[in-house]
Design a protein around this motif. Structure first.
Motif, PDB file in Angstrom:
ATOM      1  N   ILE A 125      -4.774   6.935   6.231  1.00 54.01           N
ATOM      2  CA  ILE A 125      -4.196   6.789   7.571  1.00 54.01           C
ATOM      3  C   ILE A 125      -3.310   5.554   7.616  1.00 54.01           C
ATOM      4  O   ILE A 125      -2.186   5.594   8.117  1.00 54.01           O
ATOM      5  CB  ILE A 125      -5.304   6.720   8.644  1.00 54.01           C
ATOM      6  CG1 ILE A 125      -6.020   8.070   8.695  1.00 54.01           C
ATOM      7  CG2 ILE A 125      -4.727   6.357  10.011  1.00 54.01           C
ATOM      8  CD1 ILE A 125      -7.288   8.073   9.515  1.00 54.01           C
ATOM      9  N   PHE A 126      -3.796   4.457   7.024  1.00 51.77           N
ATOM     10  CA  PHE A 126      -3.013   3.220   6.959  1.00 51.77           C
ATOM     11  C   PHE A 126      -1.659   3.487   6.300  1.00 51.77           C
ATOM     12  O   PHE A 126      -0.612   3.074   6.801  1.00 51.77           O
ATOM     13  CB  PHE A 126      -3.796   2.146   6.198  1.00 51.77           C
ATOM     14  CG  PHE A 126      -2.920   1.134   5.518  1.00 51.77           C
ATOM     15  CD1 PHE A 126      -2.384   0.065   6.226  1.00 51.77           C
ATOM     16  CD2 PHE A 126      -2.601   1.260   4.171  1.00 51.77           C
ATOM     17  CE1 PHE A 126      -1.550  -0.851   5.606  1.00 51.77           C
ATOM     18  CE2 PHE A 126      -1.765   0.347   3.540  1.00 51.77           C
ATOM     19  CZ  PHE A 126      -1.237  -0.707   4.268  1.00 51.77           C
ATOM     20  N   ARG A 127      -1.670   4.202   5.152  1.00 56.75           N
ATOM     21  CA  ARG A 127      -0.428   4.480   4.428  1.00 56.75           C
ATOM     22  C   ARG A 127       0.550   5.268   5.291  1.00 56.75           C
ATOM     23  O   ARG A 127       1.734   4.972   5.347  1.00 56.75           O
ATOM     24  CB  ARG A 127      -0.724   5.292   3.165  1.00 56.75           C
ATOM     25  CG  ARG A 127      -1.002   4.471   1.937  1.00 56.75           C
ATOM     26  CD  ARG A 127      -0.828   5.303   0.687  1.00 56.75           C
ATOM     27  NE  ARG A 127      -1.565   6.550   0.724  1.00 56.75           N
ATOM     28  CZ  ARG A 127      -2.799   6.719   0.233  1.00 56.75           C
ATOM     29  NH1 ARG A 127      -3.427   5.725  -0.345  1.00 56.75           N
ATOM     30  NH2 ARG A 127      -3.392   7.889   0.307  1.00 56.75           N
ATOM     31  N   ARG A 128       0.019   6.287   5.956  1.00 57.78           N
ATOM     32  CA  ARG A 128       0.886   7.128   6.789  1.00 57.78           C
ATOM     33  C   ARG A 128       1.506   6.347   7.939  1.00 57.78           C
ATOM     34  O   ARG A 128       2.642   6.590   8.320  1.00 57.78           O
ATOM     35  CB  ARG A 128       0.065   8.262   7.400  1.00 57.78           C
ATOM     36  CG  ARG A 128      -0.156   9.396   6.467  1.00 57.78           C
ATOM     37  CD  ARG A 128      -0.515  10.617   7.299  1.00 57.78           C
ATOM     38  NE  ARG A 128      -1.310  11.536   6.520  1.00 57.78           N
ATOM     39  CZ  ARG A 128      -2.425  12.122   6.955  1.00 57.78           C
ATOM     40  NH1 ARG A 128      -2.880  11.858   8.162  1.00 57.78           N
ATOM     41  NH2 ARG A 128      -3.063  12.955   6.187  1.00 57.78           N
ATOM     42  N   ARG A 129       0.741   5.438   8.522  1.00 59.91           N
ATOM     43  CA  ARG A 129       1.219   4.744   9.721  1.00 59.91           C
ATOM     44  C   ARG A 129       2.098   3.549   9.400  1.00 59.91           C
ATOM     45  O   ARG A 129       2.978   3.204  10.181  1.00 59.91           O
ATOM     46  CB  ARG A 129       0.018   4.251  10.553  1.00 59.91           C
ATOM     47  CG  ARG A 129      -0.989   5.325  10.850  1.00 59.91           C
ATOM     48  CD  ARG A 129      -0.884   5.804  12.304  1.00 59.91           C
ATOM     49  NE  ARG A 129      -1.312   7.202  12.400  1.00 59.91           N
ATOM     50  CZ  ARG A 129      -2.528   7.579  12.756  1.00 59.91           C
ATOM     51  NH1 ARG A 129      -3.431   6.662  13.049  1.00 59.91           N
ATOM     52  NH2 ARG A 129      -2.833   8.857  12.826  1.00 59.91           N
ATOM     53  N   LYS A 130       1.827   2.884   8.284  1.00 58.18           N
ATOM     54  CA  LYS A 130       2.440   1.576   8.045  1.00 58.18           C
ATOM     55  C   LYS A 130       3.502   1.569   6.961  1.00 58.18           C
ATOM     56  O   LYS A 130       4.352   0.682   6.943  1.00 58.18           O
ATOM     57  CB  LYS A 130       1.344   0.587   7.601  1.00 58.18           C
ATOM     58  CG  LYS A 130       0.490   0.083   8.724  1.00 58.18           C
ATOM     59  CD  LYS A 130       1.023  -1.243   9.228  1.00 58.18           C
ATOM     60  CE  LYS A 130       0.137  -1.784  10.326  1.00 58.18           C
ATOM     61  NZ  LYS A 130       0.741  -2.890  11.018  1.00 58.18           N
ATOM     62  N   ILE A 131       3.400   2.499   5.988  1.00 65.59           N
ATOM     63  CA  ILE A 131       4.223   2.390   4.790  1.00 65.59           C
ATOM     64  C   ILE A 131       5.181   3.571   4.669  1.00 65.59           C
ATOM     65  O   ILE A 131       4.788   4.711   4.878  1.00 65.59           O
ATOM     66  CB  ILE A 131       3.328   2.380   3.521  1.00 65.59           C
ATOM     67  CG1 ILE A 131       2.173   1.382   3.661  1.00 65.59           C
ATOM     68  CG2 ILE A 131       4.158   2.114   2.272  1.00 65.59           C
ATOM     69  CD1 ILE A 131       2.507  -0.052   3.397  1.00 65.59           C
ATOM     70  N   GLY A 132       6.419   3.270   4.304  1.00 66.89           N
ATOM     71  CA  GLY A 132       7.371   4.326   3.962  1.00 66.89           C
ATOM     72  C   GLY A 132       7.721   4.173   2.491  1.00 66.89           C
ATOM     73  O   GLY A 132       8.106   3.094   2.060  1.00 66.89           O
ATOM     74  N   PHE A 133       7.524   5.231   1.706  1.00 57.99           N
ATOM     75  CA  PHE A 133       7.820   5.163   0.275  1.00 57.99           C
ATOM     76  C   PHE A 133       9.157   5.838  -0.026  1.00 57.99           C
ATOM     77  O   PHE A 133       9.448   6.904   0.514  1.00 57.99           O
ATOM     78  CB  PHE A 133       6.740   5.883  -0.540  1.00 57.99           C
ATOM     79  CG  PHE A 133       5.405   5.189  -0.532  1.00 57.99           C
ATOM     80  CD1 PHE A 133       5.150   4.121  -1.386  1.00 57.99           C
ATOM     81  CD2 PHE A 133       4.388   5.605   0.319  1.00 57.99           C
ATOM     82  CE1 PHE A 133       3.918   3.471  -1.388  1.00 57.99           C
ATOM     83  CE2 PHE A 133       3.148   4.972   0.328  1.00 57.99           C
ATOM     84  CZ  PHE A 133       2.917   3.899  -0.535  1.00 57.99           C
TER      85      PHE A 133
END
Ligand SMILES: Nc1ncnc2c1ncn2[C@@H]1O[C@H](COP(=O)(O)OP(=O)(O)OP(=O)(O)O)[C@@H](O)[C@H]1O
Ligand SMILES: [Mg+2]
Length: 223
Positions: free
Chosen positions: A81-89
């Motif tokens: 969830i953290f990755r989806r909300r905070k990070i753009g790859f």
């Protein structure tokens, strides 16, 4: 204010005789809104570091703090969830879905996440990246530079606070690389995002606020 910080980050792949020390104690602080380039020879640990920063893989020891929070203290589910909300790859390969048009590609992660789509914001991103008139096109009707801009738009669509890019211009010629990077810079400034980007290209690295050199799993020079 620092948005991203690592504490003595190490990563060892394998064990015994086959152990590879990919990261040997990385201490790095990135300020909010800063654009950092990471350079270093092949195998020096750049992608490993980026994966840790984005919570894609866990370190052997050490911490990654995002907004002061230790991301590896999260459960797998919370980390996702953290990755989806905070990070753009953004990666070297664009990974667009060939049967979806550009607009559909850009909003796909939002749809998978069940998020409401802010069409006005998507249009703003598309306009800034010079894609507004092509949103109905399919990926194979685009040049490499255009496809990478779609991948950037897709990364930005979820309003991440941090963009992590691994050789985003690796498949592009020099002029296109600079154009794409300028657009990434403009959009991230406009939307207040922080960028950490790996590159082999010195000219591209020069566009960042600072350059970090990695060799054999260590940071050996900052400027
Ligand atoms: N999944 C893995 N299993 C085992 N070893 C790995 C794995 N991933 C990376 N390594 C090793 O860790 C070291 C660092 O690899 P990494 O991919 O981080 O390098 P890099 O700086 O991104 O290189 P390049 O510029 O070629 O992409 C290398 O020696 C690599 O072989
Ligand atoms: Mg790499």
């Amino acid at each position: 204010m620092s948005i991203l910080q690592t504490e003595n980050l190490t990563k060892i792949y394998g064990d015994g005789e086959n152990a590879v020390h990919a990261l040997r104690g990385i201490n790095l602080t990135v300020e909010k809104g800063e654009f950092t380039a990471i350079v270093g020879t092949s195998g020096s640990g750049k992608s490993t570091l980026l994966h840790m920063l984005g919570g894609l893989d866990r370190p052997t020891t050490g911490k990654v703090m995002v907004d002061g929070k230790d991301i590896f203290s999260l459960s797998e589910e919370q980390l996702t969830i953290f990755r989806r909300r905070k990070i753009g790859f953004v990666f070297q390969s664009y990974n667009l879905v060939p049967v979806l048009n550009l607009y559909e590609n850009i909003v796909l992660p939002l749809e998978l996440d069940g998020k409401k789509i802010d069409r006005e914001y998507i249009d703003q991103i598309a306009e800034t990246l010079g894609l507004k008139d092509r949103l109905e096109a399919l990926p194979n009707q685009l040049s490499g530079g255009q496809q990478q801009r779609v991948a950037i738009a897709r990364a930005l669509a979820g309003t991440p606070s941090i963009i992590l890019a691994d050789e985003p211009t690796g498949n592009l010629d020099s002029k296109t690389s600079q154009d794409v990077l300028s657009l990434l810079k403009v959009t991230s400034e406009k939307f207040g995002q922080t960028i950490v980007m790996i590159t082999h290209n010195e000219e591209i690295a020069q566009m960042a606020d600072r350059i970090i050199h990695i060799e054999d799993g260590c940071i050996f020079r900052r400027n």
